[in-house]
Design an enzyme around this catalytic site. Structure first.
Site, PDB file in Angstrom:
ATOM      1  N   ASN A  48     -42.583 -23.683 -75.276  1.00  0.00           N
ATOM      2  CA  ASN A  48     -43.441 -22.731 -75.969  1.00  0.00           C
ATOM      3  C   ASN A  48     -44.524 -22.228 -75.020  1.00  0.00           C
ATOM      4  O   ASN A  48     -45.015 -22.957 -74.150  1.00  0.00           O
ATOM      5  CB  ASN A  48     -44.004 -23.285 -77.290  1.00  0.00           C
ATOM      6  CG  ASN A  48     -44.754 -24.586 -77.182  1.00  0.00           C
ATOM      7  OD1 ASN A  48     -44.515 -25.366 -76.281  1.00  0.00           O
ATOM      8  ND2 ASN A  48     -45.676 -24.824 -78.101  1.00  0.00           N
ATOM      9  N   GLU A  50     -48.008 -20.166 -75.391  1.00  0.00           N
ATOM     10  CA  GLU A  50     -49.003 -19.598 -76.300  1.00  0.00           C
ATOM     11  C   GLU A  50     -49.855 -18.549 -75.599  1.00  0.00           C
ATOM     12  O   GLU A  50     -49.774 -18.370 -74.375  1.00  0.00           O
ATOM     13  CB  GLU A  50     -49.850 -20.735 -76.888  1.00  0.00           C
ATOM     14  CG  GLU A  50     -48.980 -21.683 -77.716  1.00  0.00           C
ATOM     15  CD  GLU A  50     -49.763 -22.742 -78.457  1.00  0.00           C
ATOM     16  OE1 GLU A  50     -50.962 -22.940 -78.173  1.00  0.00           O
ATOM     17  OE2 GLU A  50     -49.153 -23.394 -79.330  1.00  0.00           O
ATOM     18  N   ASN A  51     -50.665 -17.874 -76.416  1.00  0.00           N
ATOM     19  CA  ASN A  51     -51.476 -16.779 -75.878  1.00  0.00           C
ATOM     20  C   ASN A  51     -52.818 -16.762 -76.591  1.00  0.00           C
ATOM     21  O   ASN A  51     -52.899 -17.112 -77.779  1.00  0.00           O
ATOM     22  CB  ASN A  51     -50.730 -15.455 -76.103  1.00  0.00           C
ATOM     23  CG  ASN A  51     -51.340 -14.316 -75.318  1.00  0.00           C
ATOM     24  OD1 ASN A  51     -52.307 -13.694 -75.753  1.00  0.00           O
ATOM     25  ND2 ASN A  51     -50.793 -14.041 -74.155  1.00  0.00           N
ATOM     26  N   TYR A  54     -53.300 -15.211 -80.510  1.00  0.00           N
ATOM     27  CA  TYR A  54     -52.423 -16.269 -81.047  1.00  0.00           C
ATOM     28  C   TYR A  54     -51.043 -15.806 -81.519  1.00  0.00           C
ATOM     29  O   TYR A  54     -50.040 -16.482 -81.307  1.00  0.00           O
ATOM     30  CB  TYR A  54     -53.108 -16.988 -82.219  1.00  0.00           C
ATOM     31  CG  TYR A  54     -54.429 -17.640 -81.895  1.00  0.00           C
ATOM     32  CD1 TYR A  54     -54.772 -18.003 -80.591  1.00  0.00           C
ATOM     33  CD2 TYR A  54     -55.346 -17.891 -82.909  1.00  0.00           C
ATOM     34  CE1 TYR A  54     -56.004 -18.581 -80.308  1.00  0.00           C
ATOM     35  CE2 TYR A  54     -56.573 -18.485 -82.635  1.00  0.00           C
ATOM     36  CZ  TYR A  54     -56.898 -18.825 -81.329  1.00  0.00           C
ATOM     37  OH  TYR A  54     -58.101 -19.407 -81.054  1.00  0.00           O
ATOM     38  N   GLU A  61     -37.662 -22.436 -78.386  1.00  0.00           N
ATOM     39  CA  GLU A  61     -36.254 -22.081 -78.608  1.00  0.00           C
ATOM     40  C   GLU A  61     -35.980 -20.641 -78.185  1.00  0.00           C
ATOM     41  O   GLU A  61     -34.964 -20.328 -77.566  1.00  0.00           O
ATOM     42  CB  GLU A  61     -35.888 -22.227 -80.084  1.00  0.00           C
ATOM     43  CG  GLU A  61     -35.997 -23.635 -80.621  1.00  0.00           C
ATOM     44  CD  GLU A  61     -37.390 -23.976 -81.140  1.00  0.00           C
ATOM     45  OE1 GLU A  61     -38.393 -23.430 -80.625  1.00  0.00           O
ATOM     46  OE2 GLU A  61     -37.474 -24.790 -82.070  1.00  0.00           O
ATOM     47  N   CYS A  90     -38.311 -23.426 -86.265  1.00  0.00           N
ATOM     48  CA  CYS A  90     -38.920 -22.597 -87.312  1.00  0.00           C
ATOM     49  C   CYS A  90     -37.911 -21.540 -87.769  1.00  0.00           C
ATOM     50  O   CYS A  90     -36.876 -21.322 -87.127  1.00  0.00           O
ATOM     51  CB  CYS A  90     -40.199 -21.930 -86.789  1.00  0.00           C
ATOM     52  SG  CYS A  90     -39.905 -20.549 -85.669  1.00  0.00           S
TER      53      CYS A  90
HETATM   54  N1  THU Z   1     -43.124 -23.971 -81.952  1.00  0.00           N
HETATM   55  C1  THU Z   1     -41.993 -23.939 -81.223  1.00  0.00           C
HETATM   56  O1  THU Z   1     -42.038 -23.836 -79.998  1.00  0.00           O
HETATM   57  N2  THU Z   1     -40.823 -24.030 -81.884  1.00  0.00           N
HETATM   58  C2  THU Z   1     -40.691 -24.138 -83.245  1.00  0.00           C
HETATM   59  O2  THU Z   1     -39.587 -24.049 -83.766  1.00  0.00           O
HETATM   60  C3  THU Z   1     -41.882 -24.377 -84.046  1.00  0.00           C
HETATM   61  C4  THU Z   1     -43.178 -24.058 -83.396  1.00  0.00           C
HETATM   62  C5  THU Z   1     -44.410 -23.833 -81.244  1.00  0.00           C
HETATM   63  C6  THU Z   1     -45.102 -22.513 -81.509  1.00  0.00           C
HETATM   64  C7  THU Z   1     -46.547 -22.878 -81.236  1.00  0.00           C
HETATM   65  O3  THU Z   1     -46.785 -22.732 -79.842  1.00  0.00           O
HETATM   66  C8  THU Z   1     -46.637 -24.346 -81.585  1.00  0.00           C
HETATM   67  O4  THU Z   1     -45.304 -24.833 -81.652  1.00  0.00           O
HETATM   68  C9  THU Z   1     -47.325 -24.623 -82.915  1.00  0.00           C
HETATM   69  O5  THU Z   1     -46.757 -23.891 -83.943  1.00  0.00           O
END
Ligand code: THU
Length: 138
Positions: A48, A50-51, A54, A61, A90
């Protein structure tokens, strides 16, 4: 249903754990790694990202899936996802992964106890909408 050998599951799980170590998650502090097993045995990983804005944050994935497609690979044998708790993907990521096959084993790796749980994308995303639901191009 496609099945993976224990050796492959282990290889993929370790790659997801490794990718998790490269996660950029300074806002949620929830780090996720994903690894995709390609048809030729190669593995492509993502994490993941992030930025500060947000909503732009990218899940592990989708980061792995985009890297696999960009490298020219659209057929996958399995996907492993590593996180604290071994959480399932998610909704957005389920849909994104489903584009490239529903019959794909998903390995959920829990970083706390090392547990690996295997399920299938078709179970996580029943009655899905996909490429076959669109009308054929004229
Ligand atoms: N996140 C994922 O990388 N995959 C998922 O399927 C669920 C959430 C990340 C997104 C964000 O950076 C952090 O988890 C919290 O939601």
């Amino acid at each position: 249903m496609a099945k993976l050998s224990d050796r492959r599951i282990e290889q993929l799980a370790l790659a997801a754990v490794d990718a998790c170590g490269r996660a950029y998650a300074p806002y949620s502090r929830f780090e996720v790694g994903a690894a995709i097993l390609l048809e030729d045995g190669q593995v492509i990983a993502g994490c993941n990202v992030e930025n500060a804005s947000y909503g732009l944050s990218l899940c592990a994935e989708r980061s792995a899936a985009a890297a696999a497609v960009a490298a020219g690979h659209r057929k996958w044998r399995g996907v492993a996802i590593a996180s604290v708790g071994g959480v399932p993907p998610c909704g957005a990521c389920r849909q994104f992964l489903a584009e490239f096959g529903l019959d794909v084993p998903i390995i959920l790796v829990n970083l706390i106890d090392g547990a690996r749980k295997v399920c299938h994308l078709s179970d996580l995303l029943p009655s899905s909408f996909g490429p076959d639901d669109l009308p054929e191009e004229a």
